[in-house]
Write an enzyme that holds these catalytic residues in place. Structure first.
Site, PDB file in Angstrom:
ATOM      1  CB  SER A 124      -0.892  -0.028   1.239  1.00 53.42           C
ATOM      2  OG  SER A 124      -1.682   1.108   1.242  1.00 53.42           O
ATOM      3  N   GLY A 125       0.579   2.137  -0.920  1.00 48.61           N
ATOM      4  CA  GLY A 125       1.322   3.395  -1.008  1.00 48.61           C
ATOM      5  C   GLY A 125       2.566   3.294  -1.871  1.00 48.61           C
ATOM      6  CB  THR A 129      -3.660   3.918  -7.633  1.00 55.86           C
ATOM      7  OG1 THR A 129      -4.083   2.841  -6.798  1.00 55.86           O
ATOM      8  CG2 THR A 129      -4.855   4.589  -8.243  1.00 55.86           C
ATOM      9  CG  ASN A 174      -1.715   5.571  -0.511  1.00 52.70           C
ATOM     10  OD1 ASN A 174      -1.618   6.795  -0.653  1.00 52.70           O
ATOM     11  ND2 ASN A 174      -1.924   4.740  -1.514  1.00 52.70           N
ATOM     12  CB  SER A 177      -5.065   3.534   0.810  1.00 53.15           C
ATOM     13  OG  SER A 177      -4.881   2.160   0.705  1.00 53.15           O
ATOM     14  CB  SER A 178      -6.863   1.263  -4.150  1.00 50.93           C
ATOM     15  OG  SER A 178      -6.042   2.116  -4.898  1.00 50.93           O
ATOM     16  N   GLY A 406      -2.471  -3.397  -2.134  1.00 51.18           N
ATOM     17  CA  GLY A 406      -1.186  -4.031  -1.859  1.00 51.18           C
ATOM     18  C   GLY A 406      -1.187  -4.785  -0.539  1.00 51.18           C
ATOM     19  CD  GLU A 408      -4.134  -2.466   4.072  1.00 49.81           C
ATOM     20  OE1 GLU A 408      -4.172  -1.410   3.450  1.00 49.81           O
ATOM     21  OE2 GLU A 408      -5.139  -3.154   4.323  1.00 49.81           O
TER      22      GLU A 408
HETATM   23  N1  ATP Z   1       5.204   8.099 -10.004  1.00 51.17           N
HETATM   24  C1  ATP Z   1       4.865   8.877  -8.990  1.00 51.17           C
HETATM   25  N2  ATP Z   1       5.223  10.164  -8.992  1.00 51.17           N
HETATM   26  C2  ATP Z   1       4.901  10.965  -7.947  1.00 51.17           C
HETATM   27  N3  ATP Z   1       4.214  10.555  -6.867  1.00 51.17           N
HETATM   28  C3  ATP Z   1       3.822   9.272  -6.817  1.00 51.17           C
HETATM   29  C4  ATP Z   1       4.123   8.370  -7.882  1.00 51.17           C
HETATM   30  N4  ATP Z   1       3.609   7.164  -7.531  1.00 51.17           N
HETATM   31  C5  ATP Z   1       3.003   7.345  -6.328  1.00 51.17           C
HETATM   32  N5  ATP Z   1       3.143   8.596  -5.894  1.00 51.17           N
HETATM   33  C6  ATP Z   1       2.617   9.148  -4.639  1.00 51.17           C
HETATM   34  O1  ATP Z   1       2.365   8.099  -3.755  1.00 51.17           O
HETATM   35  C7  ATP Z   1       1.014   8.090  -3.359  1.00 51.17           C
HETATM   36  C8  ATP Z   1       0.510   6.684  -3.249  1.00 51.17           C
HETATM   37  O2  ATP Z   1       0.455   6.064  -4.498  1.00 51.17           O
HETATM   38  P1  ATP Z   1      -0.703   5.101  -4.905  1.00 51.17           P
HETATM   39  O3  ATP Z   1      -1.991   5.587  -4.444  1.00 51.17           O
HETATM   40  O4  ATP Z   1      -0.536   4.826  -6.327  1.00 51.17           O
HETATM   41  O5  ATP Z   1      -0.318   3.820  -4.068  1.00 51.17           O
HETATM   42  P2  ATP Z   1      -0.927   2.387  -4.186  1.00 51.17           P
HETATM   43  O6  ATP Z   1       0.188   1.491  -4.454  1.00 51.17           O
HETATM   44  O7  ATP Z   1      -2.051   2.403  -5.148  1.00 51.17           O
HETATM   45  O8  ATP Z   1      -1.432   2.116  -2.759  1.00 51.17           O
HETATM   46  P3  ATP Z   1      -2.704   1.311  -2.284  1.00 51.17           P
HETATM   47  O9  ATP Z   1      -2.376  -0.098  -2.317  1.00 51.17           O
HETATM   48  O10 ATP Z   1      -2.872   1.799  -0.916  1.00 51.17           O
HETATM   49  O11 ATP Z   1      -3.814   1.705  -3.168  1.00 51.17           O
HETATM   50  C9  ATP Z   1       0.295   8.887  -4.424  1.00 51.17           C
HETATM   51  O12 ATP Z   1      -0.833   9.492  -3.896  1.00 51.17           O
HETATM   52  C10 ATP Z   1       1.331   9.883  -4.831  1.00 51.17           C
HETATM   53  O13 ATP Z   1       1.328  10.985  -3.965  1.00 51.17           O
HETATM   54 MG    MG Z   2      -3.993   2.213  -5.010  1.00 46.96          MG
END
Ligand code: ATP
Ligand code: MG
Length: 1045
Positions: A124-125, A129, A174, A177-178, A406, A408
């Site tokens: 997560s994070g 996404t 996050n 977080s999805s 992800g 967790e």
């Molecule tokens: N390529 C990137 N460039 C800049 N910031 C990023 C990038 N990827 C992620 N982030 C930052 O990290 C945060 C978390 O990313 P994201 O929501 O994609 O995580 P996730 O893997 O989908 O987590 P989860 O499993 O909780 O959904 C985003 O809100 C953003 O601020």
């Molecule tokens: Mg996500």
């Protein structure tokens, strides 16, 4: 920022190719982990990640797997220009990027016509996404589109903010977080244009609707509505702006987010809803439901004296009922009582306080969860393929995008975490299967010996969870269905009984002393591939049961709100059959997902979270090491490097490095394998350094590749020169060829024309000859079509010939012989020509000459064929006079007075008797002639009186002027001799107008002497001229014979 400035420097130029990245490898690590010399060392691996992360190079490959480290800051590497850089460029030729992976997948789909999927994993994070959104944006921007597809691309993109608002929430890990799993299919038509999409959602974490951990929030939409919704809207929904007023929003004690603005996001979501095609009514209905959940959360219960439960906040209840579109009292009843069926009889029993609270929360979760599913369905309707062509075409393909929650590990992990981590376990299993399998397959197809690599196979954990009868899910289901009092603790006991001794399963009871100390009694621990997680069994039974009072369901079926009516089917309320348990449902959907993914060609994005503080430029090595470990990246690398670090198709390898060997440069014409072999021999590769497969070269050590790259770098100026020369040569050759072609075209056109002309001439000639021959055959016929040409030609040539051969003098009597048809015309022409010549001649004649000619004509009339001396006289000119003025005596001239002497000539006068000769001058005037003896005019002869003139027919010069004899004064005829008798007689006869009086007497001339006496002159031919006395007193004149021939 060094990276950014470097990016700006190279803006617009595709320069960050593999070679340049390799050159810069010392500073920014290697861009592909397989190129790491020490591939077994986790420390080297992490160091490479760290160095690259430090330079903002967040992407690194492990072969075809993309490892991405969350930068937690905006990097300027996602612009449209960047997208263009990666479009159509080979995976390895440019620095690693999510766009390279997207483009590669897209091209693989297009060229291999095989469905693809991109699996994004990480905790997560870690940025899953974000990665999925970047991929989607890349396709929306770079794929071909038409108007319909443009709106489709927009819908695909806009589905994200909507789903995130309803399905994402702030967690400790996050801020966005999805809280649901998402698998999205993008469908492409045969031209590679996106034509449709489909989203499949997995298990939304509904508990969050009613409860949040400290520091966490409910789903974004609640906060967005309260912060962004205008006053009228809130009033209509009876809501207050402050989230703290709502029980369902206060649990985490974190109403605001520093990183995002709920107000702005509200606008984004509302706009996205309208782009996707939600009507105003539908949006209103959704908002009613959201508001109703908040009101439901504020509905309080009280406990009566007899333990009965009642609702203390009537207004809240009524508000909730109004917003849900249901009857208030029915809802009250449903929240405080439960309906049971026992022995076929329906019974209603009151709920106790806890049960009522639980029923309320269950309703809130259910309403929210089902509305979320409805939203996904609604989005799918607008993403559905509308193009008929797509359905009919076989060339269409799909790219699937999996962005699922992800792995967790929270402080308190419950049923949701269990499901989430189980899901990640399954995906890891899929990853292991597919990467190993594909690697192994590659070695097999290339005919390279394969060494098995030891890796952790998480099948044992998957089985622990999902195995039939023995797995945790089965045991949970069994426990839920078990008659009698079931509770979470009995479930835990059952687990201990069944799974005790399993290496990946521990409970407080089963654990050793050390573990026992940190585990509570309600927990069981699973040793996941990614680490140990303790799950608290509290709520497992209830959550798995999807427990919702039957009478609640019945109330919801009757809702005025169409969305709720759609979500709560009437059948469901009355159906006695148990619905599928949540865990089973989740397991089945994962099975289905696995099937879908297995049918596609996978690509991987492995996301790594650099720190837990969500901060940029912080690289927590411990955290990263943990992720590297559980993501199996080292194993992935080892598998990839088991045999060889680097591989390339023969053509790609040869194409890149061929300048390094004279035999392969500039082109290798033999078999590719031979070319590669020649090249590596030239480069001095040792036998153990490489292997040639069937279509690829495998290089064992990265240093071999680096050395080759360095050699290529050094060679580049030479290559540039060669390219320049060949290009110039090519250009000039092309120019020459163009000119040559043009020349040939002109030549052939000219030759063609010449040949056509010649052929035409020949044809005409043949035709002419034919006509000529035919004409010749028919030449004697009447003028007709057969002979017209011939005859015309004969005529024409006669006339042309005539023109050249016309006689030039009247004396020339030659005249070309005419063809029979032209005889008459020819004669005509001859006459005309003659006349013309005569006319011309006449025009040229001078008056003197005319006079001469006239005299000659008269002479001819008189003497021609009469007198022998005539022919000789023809050629001699008649003179104007034979006596000059000085020769005539002045006295004589004076005597003559006005009668001018026109002609004078010396003559010999013979006496009429005795014929004695006397020299005299004969002078002719216009009216008379005189005989002069020196100064004296001896005789005057008037022309009028002249009776005749006689001459002989011979060549002598004798002539006689006959005078009238009746005149006594006259002495008789005058006998004269002159050397120019013809000239004299002619002039005299003309002057006297007595031409007809000239007699040419053959033989003799008689003349009057006087008074009737007659003299005779005889003429004979002799040898010379002699005038003698003849017989009988005749004068005998002998005239010489003149040869006239
Ligand atoms: N390529 C990137 N460039 C800049 N910031 C990023 C990038 N990827 C992620 N982030 C930052 O990290 C945060 C978390 O990313 P994201 O929501 O994609 O995580 P996730 O893997 O989908 O987590 P989860 O499993 O909780 O959904 C985003 O809100 C953003 O601020
Ligand atoms: Mg996500």
């Amino acid at each position: 920022m060094r990276y950014q400035s470097r990016q700006v420097d190279i803006e617009g130029r595709v320069r960050l190719g593999m070679e340049s990245a390799l050159t810069a490898r010392d500073r920014v690590g290697v861009q592909d982990f397989v190129l790491l010399e020490n591939y077994n060392s986790e420390a080297t691996f992490i160091e490479n990640l760290r160095r690259r992360f430090g330079e903002n190079l967040i992407y690194t490959y492990i072969g075809s797997v993309l490892v991405s480290v969350n930068p937690y800051k905006d990097l300027e590497i996602y612009s449209k220009t960047q997208m263009e850089r990666y479009r159509g460029v080979s995976f390895y030729e440019i620095s690693p990027h999510i766009y390279a992976l997207s483009d590669n997948t897209y091209r693989a789909m297009r060229t291999e016509r095989k469905d693809q999927c991109i699996l994004i994993s990480g905790e997560s994070g870690a940025g899953k996404t974000e990665a999925s959104k970047k991929i989607l944006l890349y396709y929306a921007v770079t794929c071909p589109t038409n108007d319909h597809m443009a709106t489709l691309g927009e819908c695909l993109l806009q589905s994200n903010p909507v789903l995130e608002a309803f399905g994402n929430a702030k967690t400790l890990k996050n801020d966005n977080s999805s809280r649901f799993g998402k698998y999205m299919d993008v469908q492409f038509d045969f031209r590679g244009a996106p034509v449709g999409g489909h989203i499949q959602n997995f298990l939304l974490e509904k508990t969050r609707v009613v409860h949040q951990n400290q520091g966490e929030r409910n789903f974004h939409i609640f906060y967005q509505l309260l912060d962004g919704g205008d006053d009228d809207l809130l009033k209509a929904l009876d809501l207050q702006r402050n989230p703290q007023n709502y029980n369902y929003l206060v649990k985490g004690n974190c109403p605001r987010l520093s990183s995002v603005s709920d107000k702005n996001n509200w606008k984004v979501v509302m706009k996205a809803l309208s782009v996707i095609g939600f009507t105003e009514e539908e949006v209103q209905r959704v908002l009613n439901i959201i508001a109703s959940v908040l009101h439901l959360g504020n509905t309080q219960f009280g406990e009566g004296e007899e333990g009965e439960t009642y609702i203390t906040s009537e207004t809240q209840l009524n508000l909730t009922a109004k917003l849900l579109g249901v009857d208030g009292s029915a809802l009250r009843e449903a929240l405080t009582h439960k309906k049971l069926t026992a022995k076929g009889e329906e019974m209603i029993s009151p709920l106790n306080f806890e049960q009522a609270v639980s029923a309320r929360d269950a309703l809130a979760k259910s309403v929210y969860g089902r509305t979320f599913t409805w939203l996904v369905q609604k989005i799918n309707q607008s993403l559905a393929v509308k193009d008929e062509l797509y359905h009919s075409s076989k060339g269409s393909s799909v790219i699937g995008l999996l962005d699922i929650y992800g792995f967790e590990v929270l402080q308190h992990n419950s049923f949701e975490q269990f499901c989430i981590n189980y899901c990640n376990e399954k995906l890891q299993q899929l990853f292991i299967e597919l990467t190993l399998r594909s690697e192994q397959e590659e070695y097999e197809t290339e005919g390279i010996a394969w060494e098995t690599v030891q890796y952790f196979d998480n099948k044992i954990i998957c089985d622990l969870i999902e195995e039939k009868h023995k797995g945790i899910i089965s045991i949970l289901n069994e426990e839920c269905l078990r008659p009698g009092e079931t509770c979470d603790v009995s479930f835990l006991e059952k687990l201990e009984d069944t799974l005790g001794g399993h290496p990946h399963f521990v409970t407080h009871k089963l654990a050793n002393g050390k573990t026992r100390r940190i585990m509570s009694r309600e927990e069981f621990r699973l040793l996941h591939y990614a680490g140990e997680v303790n799950y608290n069994v509290t709520g497992f039974i209830e959550k798995n049961n999807k427990w919702l009072n039957r009478n609640v369901k019945e109330v919801m079926c009757q809702s005025d709100n169409q969305i709720l009516r759609h979500c709560f089917r009437r059948k469901e309320g009355t159906d006695q059959k148990r619905p599928e348990m949540a865990a089973t449902q989740f397991k089945n959907s994962l099975m289905k997902l696995k099937e879908i993914l297995m049918s596609k060609e996978p690509s991987y994005v492995r996301c790594i979270k650099p720190n837990d503080a969500k901060q940029p430029e912080r690289f927590d090595e411990v955290l990263v090491r943990h992720q590297v470990k559980y993501l199996g990246l080292m194993e992935n690398l080892r598998v990839r490097r088991a045999g060889f670090a680097y591989r390339r198709r023969f053509e790609a390898f040869l194409q890149r490095y061929k300048p390094l060997c004279p035999e392969t440069w500039p082109n290798w014409h033999g078999r590719l394998a031979d070319g590669v072999s020649t090249l590596v021999n030239h480069l001095g590769y040792k036998e153990e350094e490489y292997k040639l497969g069937r279509s690829k070269i495998f290089i064992r050590f990265p240093k071999t590749l680096f050395a080759t790259e360095d050699a290529l770098e050094a060679k580049k100026p030479d290559i540039a020169l060669t390219l320049q020369t060949s290009w110039r040569g090519y250009r000039e050759r092309a120019k020459y060829q163009r000119i040559r072609k043009a020349v040939i075209v002109i030549q052939s056109a000219w030759r063609g024309m010449k040949a056509r002309r010649r052929a035409k001439r020949r044809r005409q000639a043949a035709e002419l000859i034919r006509r000529f021959i035919k004409g010749f055959i028919y030449r004697h016929e009447e003028y007709c079509s057969e002979n017209e040409y011939f005859l015309d030609h004969v005529r024409c040539s006669f006339l042309k010939n005539l023109r050249k051969n016309l006689p030039e003098s009247v004396l020339d009597k030659d005249w070309p012989t005419p063809p029979p048809l032209l005889t008459e015309a020819s004669e005509h022409l001859q006459r005309l020509h003659m006349r013309n010549m005569v006319m011309k001649y006449c025009r040229r004649v001078q008056p003197e000459w005319k006079k001469q000619m006239m005299q000659k004509v008269v002479a001819s009339e008189i003497f021609k064929d009469q007198k022998d001396s005539y022919p000789a006289s023809v050629g001699r000119l008649f003179l104007d006079t034979r006596l000059e003025r000085e020769q005539i005596n002045l006295k004589v001239i004076q005597t003559l007075g006005n009668d001018k002497v026109q002609y004078g000539i010396p003559v010999i006068k013979h006496d009429r008797r005795g014929f004695k000769p006397h020299h005299r001058q004969l002078l002719l005037t216009n009216t008379f002639a005189v005989l002069v003896d020196r100064t004296k005019i001896k005789q005057r002869i008037d022309y009028a009186a002249l009776r005749g003139i006689s001459v002989s027919s011979l060549s002598d010069g004798m002539f006689v002027l006959h005078m009238p004899n009746e005149d006594n004064k006259q002495k008789g005829d005058v006998v004269l001799h002159c050397n120019h008798v013809i000239e004299l007689v002619t002039k005299l006869s003309m002057m006297a107008s007595k031409v007809n009086y000239v007699n040419v007497c053959p033989g003799s001339i008689r003349f009057a002497v006087s008074r009737g006496k007659e003299g005779i002159i005889d003429f004979v031919r002799g040898s010379e001229l002699k005038v003698t006395k003849g017989k009988r007193g005749h004068l005998l004149v002998t005239a010489p014979q003149i040869n006239t021939t």
